[in-house]
Scaffold this motif. Structure first.
Motif, PDB file in Angstrom:
ATOM      1  N   ASP A  56      45.202 -17.790   5.870  1.00 16.76           N
ATOM      2  CA  ASP A  56      44.421 -16.757   6.541  1.00 16.76           C
ATOM      3  C   ASP A  56      43.106 -17.346   7.042  1.00 16.76           C
ATOM      4  N   PRO A  57      42.844 -17.329   8.351  1.00 16.41           N
ATOM      5  CA  PRO A  57      41.621 -17.939   8.884  1.00 16.41           C
ATOM      6  C   PRO A  57      40.337 -17.281   8.388  1.00 16.41           C
ATOM      7  N   HIS A  58      40.392 -15.978   8.125  1.00 17.21           N
ATOM      8  CA  HIS A  58      39.192 -15.305   7.613  1.00 17.21           C
ATOM      9  C   HIS A  58      38.871 -15.765   6.191  1.00 17.21           C
ATOM     10  N   SER A 109      35.478 -17.725   5.198  1.00 17.78           N
ATOM     11  CA  SER A 109      34.618 -17.172   4.140  1.00 17.78           C
ATOM     12  C   SER A 109      34.374 -18.185   3.023  1.00 17.78           C
ATOM     13  N   ILE A 110      35.413 -18.935   2.661  1.00 12.29           N
ATOM     14  CA  ILE A 110      35.247 -19.944   1.621  1.00 12.29           C
ATOM     15  C   ILE A 110      34.303 -21.049   2.081  1.00 12.29           C
ATOM     16  N   ALA A 160      34.244 -16.641  11.130  1.00  5.90           N
ATOM     17  CA  ALA A 160      34.205 -16.101   9.768  1.00  5.90           C
ATOM     18  C   ALA A 160      33.258 -16.888   8.878  1.00  5.90           C
ATOM     19  N   SER A 161      33.044 -18.159   9.193  1.00  3.32           N
ATOM     20  CA  SER A 161      32.131 -18.986   8.384  1.00  3.32           C
ATOM     21  C   SER A 161      30.675 -18.757   8.765  1.00  3.32           C
ATOM     22  N   ALA A 162      30.431 -17.977   9.825  1.00  3.22           N
ATOM     23  CA  ALA A 162      29.073 -17.707  10.313  1.00  3.22           C
ATOM     24  C   ALA A 162      28.319 -18.993  10.653  1.00  3.22           C
ATOM     25  N   GLY A 163      29.056 -20.006  11.110  1.00  2.00           N
ATOM     26  CA  GLY A 163      28.417 -21.256  11.488  1.00  2.00           C
ATOM     27  C   GLY A 163      28.389 -22.305  10.396  1.00  2.00           C
ATOM     28  N   GLY A 174      37.564 -17.324  -4.803  1.00  2.00           N
ATOM     29  CA  GLY A 174      36.852 -18.584  -4.590  1.00  2.00           C
ATOM     30  C   GLY A 174      35.361 -18.407  -4.668  1.00  2.00           C
ATOM     31  N   GLY A 175      34.855 -17.319  -4.086  1.00  2.00           N
ATOM     32  CA  GLY A 175      33.414 -17.081  -4.109  1.00  2.00           C
ATOM     33  C   GLY A 175      32.874 -16.902  -5.518  1.00  2.00           C
ATOM     34  N   ILE A 176      33.595 -16.147  -6.338  1.00  2.00           N
ATOM     35  CA  ILE A 176      33.176 -15.938  -7.727  1.00  2.00           C
ATOM     36  C   ILE A 176      33.127 -17.270  -8.477  1.00  2.00           C
ATOM     37  N   LEU A 177      34.170 -18.066  -8.330  1.00  2.00           N
ATOM     38  CA  LEU A 177      34.246 -19.348  -9.041  1.00  2.00           C
ATOM     39  C   LEU A 177      33.200 -20.330  -8.536  1.00  2.00           C
TER      40      LEU A 177
END
Length: 244
Positions: free
Chosen positions: A104-106, A110-111, A140-143, A229-232
Motif C-alpha cells: 500500500d503506497p499510503h 506514512s512509515i 503520503a510521506s509529506a516530503g 510501525g509508527g508505534i514501534l
C-alpha cells in the motif's frame, strides 16, 4: 521521468536540491504556500510553467496535487551497505526499518514520514511484491522521502543476515513476541514490519533475533501497517533518547 505532487513534498524537494526538470503550477493557484514555492523555484532557477488545472488533474496519480507538480528524474535508491557504513562513520548506532512486502503506497509513505521523525537511518524494501517510490508514496510521506534513504534489495533475508554481520540486532514485529515496550530496543537495530494482509513471512521471521508484539484488548486483532510501525518506531526513539 517521475513526478512529485503536492505543496509540502515539492517544497521539501526544492529545499533538498532535488534535480527538478520543471515546475507545473495551476493558473488558479497562486496564494499561500504556492507563493513560497514560486519564490523558492525562482531562487533555484527552476523552470516554472503555469498550466490549466485540468492538465495537472490528468498528470496526477495521487489525485491530491494541490495545484503544483514537479517533474523530476526517477527516484534513486540508496545502497544499504553504504548507508550502514556512513552511519557508523558518524559514530551512531544504525536504526534500519525493514519492510516485508508492504504494497500500500499510503502505508509506505506514512512509515517513511515516521522514520524521518524518529531519526531512522534508512527504510529497506524488497524489489518484488512491494510498492516502489511513487508520487502517491512521496505525497503520503509529506516530503520525508527526500530525507530518509530508501534501499531496494533483492532478498530481505540476505539483507538481514548482512545487517547482523554488521552488528545489528533484528527485531520482528509479530503477534507472538514479547511486549514491545518491555524489550531492549537500544543499540544497533533493524526493525521488521510485515505486510498489511500477511504479516512477516516465515523465513524472514526465522532469521530475526527476537520478536516484539503489541498487546491489544479490542475486537480487531491487528493494526494497519503504518500505525503499528509508527508505534514501534516511537518506542525505539523513546528508548534511544531516554536511555531506558
Amino acid at each position: 521521468m517521475a513526478i512529485i505532487e503536492g505543496r509540502n513534498p515539492v517544497i521539501e524537494a526544492i529545499k533538498n536540491d532535488r534535480h527538478i526538470e520543471k515546475l507545473l503550477i495551476s493558473n488558479s493557484s497562486k496564494e499561500g504556500s504556492i507563493k513560497k514555492i514560486i519564490a523558492m523555484a525562482k531562487e533555484k532557477k527552476i523552470v516554472i510553467q503555469y498550466v490549466d488545472r485540468h492538465k495537472l488533474d490528468e498528470m496526477s496519480t495521487s489525485h491530491a496535487h494541490q495545484g503544483v507538480i514537479a517533474t523530476i528524474s526517477d527516484y534513486i535508491y540508496k545502497d544499504i551497505e553504504e548507508v550502514v557504513r556512513e552511519v557508523k562513520e558518524k559514530g551512531e548506532d544504525p536504526f534500519i526499518i525493514i519492510l516485508d512486502e508492504i504494497t500500500d503506497p499510503h502505508n509506505l509513505g506514512s512509515i517513511i514520514r515516521t522514520a524521518d521523525a524518529v531519526g531512522a537511518h534508512a527504510v529497506v524494501i524488497p524489489k518484488r511484491r512491494s510498492v516502489d517510490i511513487t508520487p502517491v508514496v512521496a505525497k503520503a510521506s509529506a516530503g520525508a522521502v527526500e530525507y530518509v534513504p530508501v534501499c531496494k534489495v533483492t532478498n530481505i533475508v540476505n539483507t538481514i543476515k548482512m545487517l547482523k554481520e554488521e552488528g545489528l540486532w533484528i527485531a520482528a514485529a509479530d503477534m507472538d513476541g514479547g511486549v514491545f515496550y518491555k524489550q531492549d530496543l537500544t543499540g544497533p537495530l533493524g526493525l521488521v514490519v510485515g505486510s498489511e494482509g500477511f504479516g512477516i513471512s516465515r523465513l524472514v521471521k526465522q532469521n530475526c533475533d527476537f520478536v516484539v508484539s503489541m498487546p491489544m484488548v479490542g475486537n480487531v486483532t491487528s493494526l494497519n501497517a503504518s500505525v503499528a510501525g509508527g508505534i514501534l518506531l516511537y518506542e525505539v526513539f523513546r528508548q534511544r533518547t531516554s536511555g531506558k
